[in-house]
Design an enzyme around this catalytic site. Structure first.
Site, short mmCIF file in Angstrom:
data_model
loop_
_atom_site.label_atom_id
_atom_site.label_comp_id
_atom_site.label_asym_id
_atom_site.label_seq_id
_atom_site.Cartn_x
_atom_site.Cartn_y
_atom_site.Cartn_z
N TYR A 176 0.84 -1.20 0.00
CA TYR A 176 0.00 0.00 0.00
C TYR A 176 0.87 1.25 0.00
O TYR A 176 1.89 1.33 0.69
CB TYR A 176 -0.93 0.03 1.20
CG TYR A 176 -2.05 -1.00 1.16
CD1 TYR A 176 -2.29 -1.77 0.01
CD2 TYR A 176 -2.87 -1.21 2.26
CE1 TYR A 176 -3.29 -2.71 -0.02
CE2 TYR A 176 -3.90 -2.14 2.23
CZ TYR A 176 -4.11 -2.89 1.09
OH TYR A 176 -5.12 -3.82 1.08
N SER B 252 -13.85 -4.29 -0.23
CA SER B 252 -14.72 -3.57 -1.17
C SER B 252 -16.19 -3.78 -0.85
O SER B 252 -16.98 -4.19 -1.69
CB SER B 252 -14.44 -4.00 -2.62
OG SER B 252 -15.03 -3.12 -3.54
N PRO B 253 -16.61 -3.47 0.39
CA PRO B 253 -18.00 -3.70 0.78
C PRO B 253 -19.01 -2.86 0.00
O PRO B 253 -20.19 -3.22 -0.07
CB PRO B 253 -18.01 -3.34 2.27
CG PRO B 253 -16.87 -2.40 2.45
CD PRO B 253 -15.82 -2.88 1.50
N GLY C 180 -24.80 4.80 -3.10
CA GLY C 180 -25.72 5.86 -3.52
C GLY C 180 -25.20 6.66 -4.69
O GLY C 180 -25.47 7.85 -4.81
N GLY D 284 -16.57 -0.68 -4.89
CA GLY D 284 -15.97 0.45 -5.60
C GLY D 284 -16.85 1.67 -5.65
O GLY D 284 -16.70 2.51 -6.55
#
Length: 330
Positions: free
Chosen positions: A53, A216-217, A225, A220
């Site tokens: 990361y 990635s709940p 919304g 993306g």
């Protein structure tokens, strides 16, 4: 904050996991520290990162930011269940120098020492294999892990992006060798819009006593919304969300999802996180806030309750594959 055991271990972890992938590339060090402070204050004790990361020329930067936060106060490290990952090439963007990536005993040894230095700590709670290494036998991997556990450098081991059969293979080899208890967690892509993990990965994890940590709940941003945000604020979708919305069928599906949650007076992103907390075998999803406001929204998901009517409606919009093996057999 609610807590649960991580799989079959005695380790207690929060039902939300703080993902740090944005620390460095999108969130500066000061703001990253503020988010970690707020997460800890809210009761989140499970922090997830990876050696790669920071990405590109800045690989390792995220671990360094976490390390500087630990250096501020010994209480930070004492209260944090720290998870990082090994597998990726830590050099430039070109091909890795031999033995500088994947899961050879040599690279595991090298990578864990480098992570400990960047993280400014002398142990890692959960050391995770970021991907399957098809070239390295699990006998070699577990031999390297046993040495690290004996040296006190790591406590537990987890996997990420493993198929069900590799979870089984890894833990069967561990059981034959004795010593380590094997994998105790699996991080996988899993959310309302992507439910293939229900076919094999989650059943395998449950069978072998692994906690499941969905990444990635919000798929993306697709489940956050996105259509409403486009209409109200002129915000354009990007990446995976933009590609998905270009498909008319997917756009209609997401519109139905947002309409359903609007009917129930719920924010889509918060409801998507809460849905994961209702799923069997799920320890807690990884949330990767770029701002303190995004963290506050994620925290509200722990307090929500989804009605049976709403859960049924979500299943109708995003039908899962069904129980395994019936989903693919008679």
């Amino acid at each position: 904050m609610e807590y649960t055991q991580l799989g079959r271990t005695g380790l207690k972890v929060s039902r939300l996991v703080l993902g740090t992938m944005n620390f460095g590339p999108q969130t500066n060090e000061a703001d990253s520290h503020a988010i970690m402070d707020a997460a800890l204050d809210a009761g989140i004790n499970y922090f997830d990162t990876a050696n790669v990361y920071g990405w590109g020329e800045d690989k390792g930067r995220t671990e360094e930011i976490i390390g500087s936060w630990f250096a501020k106060s010994p209480a930070h490290r004492d209260k944090t269940v720290l998870a990082t990952k090994v597998y990726g090439n830590m050099g430039g963007d070109g091909p890795a120098w031999p033995n500088h990536d994947k899961l050879s005993a040599l690279n595991i040894r090298r990578a864990v020492d480098a992570s400990l230095k960047r993280l400014q700590t002398d142990y890692i709670d959960i050391y995770q294999f970021h991907h399957v290494d098809r070239a390295t036998p699990f006998e070699e991997i577990w031999q390297a892990i046993d040495a690290l556990i004996q040296q006190g450098k790591i406590l537990y081991v987890g996997s990420s992006n493993f198929p069900g059969y590799k979870i089984a293979q890894a833990n069967e080899v561990a059981a034959r060798r004795g010593g380590t208890i094997g994998l105790v967690s699996e991080q996988c892509l899993y959310n309302l819009a992507e439910r293939r993990a229900e076919m094999e990965v989650i059943p395998a994890a449950q069978e072998y006593g692994l906690g499941v940590i969905p990444w990635s709940p919000l798929h993306g941003g697709l489940l956050g919304g996105i259509i409403k945000k486009q209409v109200e604020g002129g915000r354009r979708a990007s990446g995976r969300a933009a590609d998905a919305l270009n498909d008319p069928a997917t756009r209609a599906q997401i519109q139905s999802y947002e309409d359903l949650l609007d009917k129930h007076g719920l924010e889509p992103g918060e409801a998507a996180l809460t849905w994961l907390l209702t799923r069997p075998g799920i320890t807690g999803p990884i949330v990767g806030p770029r701002t303190a406001e995004q963290l506050e929204s994620a925290l509200r998901a722990v307090e929500l309750e989804l009605s049976e009517e709403l859960l049924t409606g979500l299943d109708e919009i995003f039908p899962g594959p069904g129980p395994s093996p019936e989903a693919f057999a008679w």
